[in-house]
Write a protein that holds these residues in place. Structure first.
Motif, PDB file in Angstrom:
ATOM      1  N   ILE A 230      33.205  33.976  51.414  1.00 39.15           N
ATOM      2  CA  ILE A 230      34.328  34.302  52.303  1.00 39.15           C
ATOM      3  C   ILE A 230      35.503  34.912  51.552  1.00 39.15           C
ATOM      4  O   ILE A 230      35.876  36.053  51.819  1.00 39.15           O
ATOM      5  CB  ILE A 230      34.772  33.054  53.089  1.00 39.15           C
ATOM      6  N   SER A 231      36.112  34.179  50.623  1.00 35.80           N
ATOM      7  CA  SER A 231      37.331  34.716  50.016  1.00 35.80           C
ATOM      8  C   SER A 231      37.478  34.330  48.558  1.00 35.80           C
ATOM      9  O   SER A 231      36.993  33.283  48.123  1.00 35.80           O
ATOM     10  CB  SER A 231      38.573  34.232  50.786  1.00 35.80           C
ATOM     11  N   ASN A 232      38.191  35.180  47.826  1.00 37.25           N
ATOM     12  CA  ASN A 232      38.586  34.935  46.441  1.00 37.25           C
ATOM     13  C   ASN A 232      40.068  35.226  46.303  1.00 37.25           C
ATOM     14  O   ASN A 232      40.559  36.218  46.852  1.00 37.25           O
ATOM     15  CB  ASN A 232      37.810  35.837  45.474  1.00 37.25           C
ATOM     16  N   ILE A 233      40.765  34.365  45.558  1.00 39.50           N
ATOM     17  CA  ILE A 233      42.208  34.537  45.386  1.00 39.50           C
ATOM     18  C   ILE A 233      42.561  34.419  43.915  1.00 39.50           C
ATOM     19  O   ILE A 233      42.210  33.436  43.254  1.00 39.50           O
ATOM     20  CB  ILE A 233      43.005  33.486  46.196  1.00 39.50           C
ATOM     21  N   ALA A 234      43.269  35.418  43.407  1.00 42.39           N
ATOM     22  CA  ALA A 234      43.878  35.362  42.077  1.00 42.39           C
ATOM     23  C   ALA A 234      45.388  35.408  42.299  1.00 42.39           C
ATOM     24  O   ALA A 234      45.944  36.460  42.634  1.00 42.39           O
ATOM     25  CB  ALA A 234      43.418  36.521  41.207  1.00 42.39           C
ATOM     26  N   ALA A 235      46.045  34.258  42.159  1.00 37.54           N
ATOM     27  CA  ALA A 235      47.462  34.152  42.522  1.00 37.54           C
ATOM     28  C   ALA A 235      48.372  34.938  41.588  1.00 37.54           C
ATOM     29  O   ALA A 235      49.531  35.195  41.943  1.00 37.54           O
ATOM     30  CB  ALA A 235      47.883  32.688  42.544  1.00 37.54           C
ATOM     31  N   ALA A 236      47.906  35.309  40.419  1.00 34.81           N
ATOM     32  CA  ALA A 236      48.700  36.128  39.496  1.00 34.81           C
ATOM     33  C   ALA A 236      47.944  37.414  39.160  1.00 34.81           C
ATOM     34  O   ALA A 236      48.198  38.466  39.732  1.00 34.81           O
ATOM     35  CB  ALA A 236      49.061  35.347  38.245  1.00 34.81           C
ATOM     36  N   LYS A 237      46.980  37.343  38.263  1.00 33.03           N
ATOM     37  CA  LYS A 237      46.284  38.548  37.803  1.00 33.03           C
ATOM     38  C   LYS A 237      44.796  38.255  37.627  1.00 33.03           C
ATOM     39  O   LYS A 237      44.408  37.152  37.274  1.00 33.03           O
ATOM     40  CB  LYS A 237      46.872  39.028  36.480  1.00 33.03           C
ATOM     41  N   ILE A 238      43.987  39.270  37.881  1.00 39.35           N
ATOM     42  CA  ILE A 238      42.555  39.165  37.609  1.00 39.35           C
ATOM     43  C   ILE A 238      42.112  40.312  36.731  1.00 39.35           C
ATOM     44  O   ILE A 238      42.524  41.466  36.927  1.00 39.35           O
ATOM     45  CB  ILE A 238      41.708  39.135  38.895  1.00 39.35           C
ATOM     46  N   LYS A 239      41.273  39.973  35.759  1.00 39.26           N
ATOM     47  CA  LYS A 239      40.617  40.963  34.910  1.00 39.26           C
ATOM     48  C   LYS A 239      39.130  40.645  34.961  1.00 39.26           C
ATOM     49  O   LYS A 239      38.682  39.659  34.400  1.00 39.26           O
ATOM     50  CB  LYS A 239      41.136  40.865  33.476  1.00 39.26           C
ATOM     51  N   GLY A 240      38.393  41.481  35.692  1.00 36.56           N
ATOM     52  CA  GLY A 240      36.978  41.204  35.861  1.00 36.56           C
ATOM     53  C   GLY A 240      36.484  41.613  37.236  1.00 36.56           C
ATOM     54  O   GLY A 240      36.718  42.735  37.684  1.00 36.56           O
ATOM     55  N   LEU A 241      35.853  40.669  37.951  1.00 35.26           N
ATOM     56  CA  LEU A 241      35.191  40.983  39.212  1.00 35.26           C
ATOM     57  C   LEU A 241      35.552  39.968  40.280  1.00 35.26           C
ATOM     58  O   LEU A 241      35.514  38.760  40.052  1.00 35.26           O
ATOM     59  CB  LEU A 241      33.669  40.991  39.012  1.00 35.26           C
ATOM     60  N   GLN A 242      35.883  40.474  41.468  1.00 36.32           N
ATOM     61  CA  GLN A 242      36.002  39.680  42.683  1.00 36.32           C
ATOM     62  C   GLN A 242      34.976  40.204  43.686  1.00 36.32           C
ATOM     63  O   GLN A 242      35.037  41.364  44.082  1.00 36.32           O
ATOM     64  CB  GLN A 242      37.404  39.777  43.300  1.00 36.32           C
ATOM     65  N   LEU A 243      34.051  39.345  44.107  1.00 35.39           N
ATOM     66  CA  LEU A 243      32.999  39.753  45.037  1.00 35.39           C
ATOM     67  C   LEU A 243      32.900  38.703  46.135  1.00 35.39           C
ATOM     68  O   LEU A 243      32.671  37.525  45.849  1.00 35.39           O
ATOM     69  CB  LEU A 243      31.669  39.888  44.300  1.00 35.39           C
ATOM     70  N   CYS A 244      33.057  39.121  47.391  1.00 35.37           N
ATOM     71  CA  CYS A 244      32.982  38.170  48.498  1.00 35.37           C
ATOM     72  C   CYS A 244      32.579  38.877  49.788  1.00 35.37           C
ATOM     73  O   CYS A 244      32.538  40.105  49.868  1.00 35.37           O
ATOM     74  CB  CYS A 244      34.312  37.443  48.698  1.00 35.37           C
ATOM     75  N   GLY A 245      32.311  38.090  50.817  1.00 35.90           N
ATOM     76  CA  GLY A 245      31.907  38.644  52.088  1.00 35.90           C
ATOM     77  C   GLY A 245      33.047  39.053  52.981  1.00 35.90           C
ATOM     78  O   GLY A 245      32.852  39.853  53.902  1.00 35.90           O
ATOM     79  N   ALA A 246      34.262  38.523  52.744  1.00 36.50           N
ATOM     80  CA  ALA A 246      35.368  38.808  53.656  1.00 36.50           C
ATOM     81  C   ALA A 246      36.588  39.395  52.952  1.00 36.50           C
ATOM     82  O   ALA A 246      36.866  40.585  53.081  1.00 36.50           O
ATOM     83  CB  ALA A 246      35.749  37.538  54.424  1.00 36.50           C
ATOM     84  N   VAL A 247      37.354  38.576  52.208  1.00 36.30           N
ATOM     85  CA  VAL A 247      38.646  39.018  51.695  1.00 36.30           C
ATOM     86  C   VAL A 247      38.813  38.657  50.217  1.00 36.30           C
ATOM     87  O   VAL A 247      38.597  37.515  49.824  1.00 36.30           O
ATOM     88  CB  VAL A 247      39.802  38.368  52.493  1.00 36.30           C
ATOM     89  N   ASN A 248      39.211  39.637  49.430  1.00 36.72           N
ATOM     90  CA  ASN A 248      39.644  39.427  48.057  1.00 36.72           C
ATOM     91  C   ASN A 248      41.145  39.659  47.978  1.00 36.72           C
ATOM     92  O   ASN A 248      41.642  40.674  48.473  1.00 36.72           O
ATOM     93  CB  ASN A 248      38.942  40.400  47.093  1.00 36.72           C
ATOM     94  N   ILE A 249      41.855  38.726  47.334  1.00 37.81           N
ATOM     95  CA  ILE A 249      43.308  38.838  47.224  1.00 37.81           C
ATOM     96  C   ILE A 249      43.713  38.649  45.771  1.00 37.81           C
ATOM     97  O   ILE A 249      43.279  37.697  45.118  1.00 37.81           O
ATOM     98  CB  ILE A 249      44.029  37.799  48.101  1.00 37.81           C
ATOM     99  N   ALA A 250      44.554  39.546  45.283  1.00 32.82           N
ATOM    100  CA  ALA A 250      45.095  39.435  43.929  1.00 32.82           C
ATOM    101  C   ALA A 250      46.518  39.971  43.928  1.00 32.82           C
ATOM    102  O   ALA A 250      46.833  40.925  44.649  1.00 32.82           O
ATOM    103  CB  ALA A 250      44.242  40.197  42.924  1.00 32.82           C
ATOM    104  N   VAL A 251      47.377  39.348  43.151  1.00 32.04           N
ATOM    105  CA  VAL A 251      48.732  39.869  43.009  1.00 32.04           C
ATOM    106  C   VAL A 251      48.721  41.133  42.152  1.00 32.04           C
ATOM    107  O   VAL A 251      49.421  42.104  42.428  1.00 32.04           O
ATOM    108  CB  VAL A 251      49.661  38.803  42.407  1.00 32.04           C
ATOM    109  N   GLU A 252      47.866  41.122  41.125  1.00 28.50           N
ATOM    110  CA  GLU A 252      47.744  42.280  40.235  1.00 28.50           C
ATOM    111  C   GLU A 252      46.348  42.291  39.630  1.00 28.50           C
ATOM    112  O   GLU A 252      45.750  41.224  39.424  1.00 28.50           O
ATOM    113  CB  GLU A 252      48.798  42.207  39.123  1.00 28.50           C
ATOM    114  N   THR A 253      45.816  43.480  39.388  1.00 29.37           N
ATOM    115  CA  THR A 253      44.503  43.582  38.747  1.00 29.37           C
ATOM    116  C   THR A 253      44.614  44.445  37.494  1.00 29.37           C
ATOM    117  O   THR A 253      45.421  45.375  37.430  1.00 29.37           O
ATOM    118  CB  THR A 253      43.452  44.218  39.682  1.00 29.37           C
ATOM    119  N   LYS A 254      43.779  44.101  36.504  1.00 27.34           N
ATOM    120  CA  LYS A 254      43.717  44.865  35.266  1.00 27.34           C
ATOM    121  C   LYS A 254      42.259  45.034  34.885  1.00 27.34           C
ATOM    122  O   LYS A 254      41.570  44.060  34.603  1.00 27.34           O
ATOM    123  CB  LYS A 254      44.483  44.145  34.145  1.00 27.34           C
TER     124      LYS A 254
END
Length: 346
Positions: A230-254
């Motif tokens: 369903i969902s993945n959340i990175a409340a600050a930053k993500i470096k890598g992969l977000q994979l889900c069926g519905a919603v991916n949320i990140a404040v910042e990506t690198k």
């Protein structure tokens, strides 16, 4: 005759007391009060009251180096080294090194080094080093290292190694290794390794490795993978992969890739790629690929979709409708012989 009977009774009581009380407990420096129905083999001249063999129903001794087997309970006030078995509870006041078996619970007041097996609960006041297996839960006041298997829950300040729980694995500070929870895994500060659960994984600080859940994953700074239905959340930053069926949320990506079945959201700067039917980013340095791509700022890269929007007039857009600040939208209404009324937008 009566005097002889009294003397015989006194002698008999003295013998019974000698059988049910260890020799070390008869010294001036006695043990703490407690039930003690057992047979002990101890060192008579040992100043620290060491017992080498303890057999009985329930026992209360100072120190065990060897084997202690009791049908009801076993209490060792100081250190236990060897093998401690009881029908209900095996308790060691300080360090337990070896094997503790309890029908209900095992308790080590300080460190548990070795194997703890119980029907309900294993508790180590400080560190648990080795294997803990219980029907209900395992608790380590400080650090848990090795393999921990609890029917419902495992609790530790710092968890290192493999944790398996029917309900949840909870670390007050950090999880290092693999945590497998029937419902969830929680690390208050840091995660290094993998969190796997059927509902939710939470890392309150930095998550390095993989978070895999059927429902959702939550991390602050994520360096690795978040995979969920369903969902993945990175409340600050993500470096890598977000994979889900519905919603991916990140404040910042690198250098990140967001892939979802419905939408991807990057509140700040997107450095990487978004791939979903709907994508949003505050700023893009990479690519947005989907049906609807929205950027609240500048685009340094490309937008590929049916509708592309940005506040940057120089952005590269490939799609059916490309919108930027200079785009003018007109609403057209017209009619004719074959159509009473038509509306269009250009």
């Amino acid at each position: 005759m009566k005097i002889k009977k009294r003397i015989a009774a006194i002698i008999l009581l003295g013998c019974c007391a000698g059988l049910t009380t260890p020799a070390i407990a008869q010294k001036k420096n006695k043990l703490k009060k407690g039930p003690n129905i057992s047979l002990n083999i101890s060192a008579k001249k040992d100043s620290i009251k060491t017992t080498y063999l303890n057999l009985g129903l329930l026992t209360n001794i100072y120190r065990l180096q060897g084997v202690g087997i009791n049908a009801i309970s076993s209490v060792v006030q100081s250190d236990m080294t060897g093998f401690q078995v009881s029908g209900l509870a095996s308790i060691t006041g300080r360090h337990a090194s070896g094997i503790q078996l309890g029908g209900i619970a095992n308790v080590a007041g300080a460190n548990a080094n070795g194997v703890m097996l119980s029907g309900l609960m294993n508790v180590a006041g400080n560190r648990a080093n080795g294997i803990q297996i219980s029907g209900l839960g395992n608790i380590a006041g400080n650090t848990s290292r090795g393999v921990t298997i609890g029917g419902l829950m495992n609790l530790a300040d710092e968890a290192q190694g493999l944790q398996i729980a029917g309900l949840a694995n909870i670390a007050g500070k950090s999880q290092s290794g693999i945590a497998i929870g029937g419902l969830m895994n929680v690390s208050a500060e840091k995660t290094d390794g993998a969190q796997i659960s059927s509902i939710l994984n939470i890392s309150g600080g930095t998550a390095r490795g993989a978070q895999i859940a059927a429902i959702g994953n939550v991390g602050i700074n994520v360096n690795g993978m978040q995979l969920s239905a369903i969902s993945n959340i990175a409340a600050a930053k993500i470096k890598g992969l977000q994979l889900c069926g519905a919603v991916n949320i990140a404040v910042e990506t690198k250098n990140a890739l967001q892939v979802s079945g419905i939408t991807n959201v990057c509140q700040g700067k997107l450095s990487g790629i978004q791939f979903a039917p709907g994508n949003y980013a505050g700023e893009v340095s990479g690519a947005q690929i989907g049906l609807l791509n929205l950027c609240g700022g500048h685009v340094k890269g490309v937008q590929i979709g049916i509708i592309n929007h940005s506040k940057d007039t120089t952005a590269h857009k490939i799609g059916l409708v490309n919108i930027n600040p200079k785009t003018r939208i007109q609403l057209m209404l017209f009619g004719g012989n074959t159509s009473k009324m038509n509306a269009a937008v250009r």
